[in-house]
Design an enzyme around this catalytic site. Structure first.
Site, PDB file in Angstrom:
ATOM      1  N   TYR A 141     -27.277  40.413 -55.414  1.00  0.00           N
ATOM      2  CA  TYR A 141     -26.770  39.315 -56.257  1.00  0.00           C
ATOM      3  C   TYR A 141     -25.367  38.887 -55.834  1.00  0.00           C
ATOM      4  CZ  TYR A 141     -30.641  40.203 -59.506  1.00  0.00           C
ATOM      5  OH  TYR A 141     -31.879  40.361 -60.071  1.00  0.00           O
ATOM      6  N   LYS A 186     -35.787  52.028 -52.914  1.00  0.00           N
ATOM      7  CA  LYS A 186     -36.914  51.637 -52.054  1.00  0.00           C
ATOM      8  C   LYS A 186     -36.575  52.152 -50.660  1.00  0.00           C
ATOM      9  CE  LYS A 186     -40.754  49.315 -51.272  1.00  0.00           C
ATOM     10  NZ  LYS A 186     -42.060  49.798 -51.773  1.00  0.00           N
ATOM     11  N   ASP A 219     -41.505  50.773 -56.825  1.00  0.00           N
ATOM     12  CA  ASP A 219     -42.863  50.351 -57.180  1.00  0.00           C
ATOM     13  C   ASP A 219     -43.552  51.427 -58.027  1.00  0.00           C
ATOM     14  OD1 ASP A 219     -42.474  51.690 -54.806  1.00  0.00           O
ATOM     15  OD2 ASP A 219     -44.126  50.751 -53.728  1.00  0.00           O
ATOM     16  N   ASP A 243     -32.456  44.952 -62.934  1.00  0.00           N
ATOM     17  CA  ASP A 243     -32.695  43.697 -63.651  1.00  0.00           C
ATOM     18  C   ASP A 243     -34.171  43.586 -64.025  1.00  0.00           C
ATOM     19  OD1 ASP A 243     -32.357  41.195 -64.699  1.00  0.00           O
ATOM     20  OD2 ASP A 243     -31.944  40.189 -62.809  1.00  0.00           O
ATOM     21  N   ASP A 247     -36.308  44.689 -67.985  1.00  0.00           N
ATOM     22  CA  ASP A 247     -37.142  43.754 -68.758  1.00  0.00           C
ATOM     23  C   ASP A 247     -38.513  44.369 -69.016  1.00  0.00           C
ATOM     24  OD1 ASP A 247     -35.259  41.733 -69.013  1.00  0.00           O
ATOM     25  OD2 ASP A 247     -36.682  40.151 -68.458  1.00  0.00           O
TER      26      ASP A 247
END
Ligand code: NAD
Length: 353
Positions: A141, A186, A219, A243, A247
């Site tokens: 970001y 990851k 994942d 992020d 959610d």
């Protein structure tokens, strides 16, 4: 005590939910004999309309001088055109960076009265009590962004120091809880993730031998979060994975509207906001769930002002209001006909403070 709190209502339902948090802070101020100076300031889309800048200089200056910042939400279709040069989100990223708040804490607890509000089975949800620690000021970001005629690039960078400080923050939290840390990355694909895993292992081995550490690929984490959410205690991850996963985790609790967050840096000053956005689809209708913002105010009282009893009282009042069935339409489910308004939900909390 005397405290200065900057209040940034923002856009959409932001002003509706922050107004209720302000009323709760005023009630606690009176009951406990504190003096809170609350300064309301333009921010996000509302500030673009007023000044052309989502984070006007006076807003930033006041936030930097305040003991804490309470934020509603920002954004909306009015400011989202793909060609827009100035966006509300720039204000939020700028504010987080200026305040140096690199750790975003997002607790997720499933209230027994709301087991039916989630789309998951209640036996999977019973007893869920986890907290995400998301790195907030690094990663993709904040990396360099480039656009060429037929390509685009976003650069993801993490430094050792950035990883160390967020891992320490998560590990300290784990020490106050069930002493279980899951670090999400990851590392099978990304170089930043391989560094993340290496630094996390070292910091935990050298400084927090009393906390168990498990590494998990992002994942797999997305899958385990809804398969066995009860097993998690503290989860730490980088900016973008956090992020997305937070959610997903919010759905364990039943609604985005229920969950608070705290963004902290080195000192006690913090930025507190519900995890939801400006919800333009329901803005102005008086039906937004105010509990995420009220619980954010509780985190503010605890982490920035050190007012533990007041924070506990506010959290207990929200929990009691939920138990009593004061539910806005997003969580009222089959009982939506009996759902309450934003103001009525907040009144139910105030009555129990
Ligand atoms: P959103 O969180 O605003 O809404 C998603 C869904 O959840 C909507 O159906 C909404 O009605 C519902 N919802 C959210 N909060 C609720 C509440 N308190 N009570 C009841 N229902 C609630 O996400 P979105 O629709 O993807 O984004 C809308 C705008 O908000 C966009 O402009 C986005 O950029 C912005 N946004 C801002 C923040 C922030 O301020 N930190 C975070 C996320 C999104």
């Amino acid at each position: 005590m005397k405290a200065h709190i900057a209040v940034l209502p923002g856009d959409g339902i932001g002003p509706e939910v922050t107004a209720e948090a302000v009323r709760a802070l005023r009630a606690l101020e009176k009951r406990h004999g504190h003096t809170f100076t609350l300064t309301e300031l333009p921010f996000g889309g509302a500030a673009i309309d007023l000044t052309g800048n989502p984070l006007p200089e006076p807003t930033l200056e006041t936030c930097l001088r305040a003991d804490a910042v309470l934020l509603g939400a920002i954004g909306g279709p009015k400011w989202s055109a793909p060609e827009a040069k100035v966006r509300p989100e720039q204000g939020l990223l700028g504010l987080r960076r200026a305040l140096g708040v690199y750790a975003n804490l997002r607790p997720v607890k499933v209230h027994p009265a709301l087991l039916g509000a989630s789309s998951l089975k209640s036996e999977v949800l019973q007893g869920v009590d986890l907290i995400f620690v998301r790195e907030l000021t690094g990663g993709i970001y904040f990396g360099e962004k480039r656009r060429e005629a037929d390509s685009a690039t976003d650069v993801c960078t993490y430094t050792v120091a950035e990883i160390e400080r967020i891992v320490r923050c998560a590990a300290r939290l784990a020490q106050q809880r069930r002493r279980k840390l899951v670090s999400i990355d990851k590392s099978n694909v990304l170089e930043t993730s391989r560094l993340w895993r290496q630094v996390t292992s070292r910091v935990m081995r050298e400084e927090f031998p009393d906390v168990s550490l498990e590494h998990m690929l992002v994942d797999a984490a997305a899958m385990h979060l809804i398969r066995r959410p009860r097993d998690f205690d503290v989860l730490v991850t980088e900016n973008m994975f956090g992020d997305i996963l937070t959610d997903e985790a919010s759905m364990l609790a039943g609604s985005l509207g229920l969950l608070p967050s705290a963004s902290l840096g080195e000192g006690t000053r913090g930025l507190y906001e519900p995890i939801h956005g400006s919800a333009p689809d329901i803005a102005g209708r008086g039906i937004a769930n105010p509990y995420g913002t009220l619980l954010s105010a509780a985190l503010l009282l605890r982490h920035s002002l050190g007012l533990t009893a007041e924070a506990d009282a506010l959290e207990a009042a929200v929990s009691a209001a939920i138990s009593a069935g004061a539910l806005t339409p997003d969580v009222a489910g089959a009982a939506a006909a009996g759902a309450v308004s934003t103001r009525e939900a907040a009144e139910a909390v105030l009555a129990r403070l």
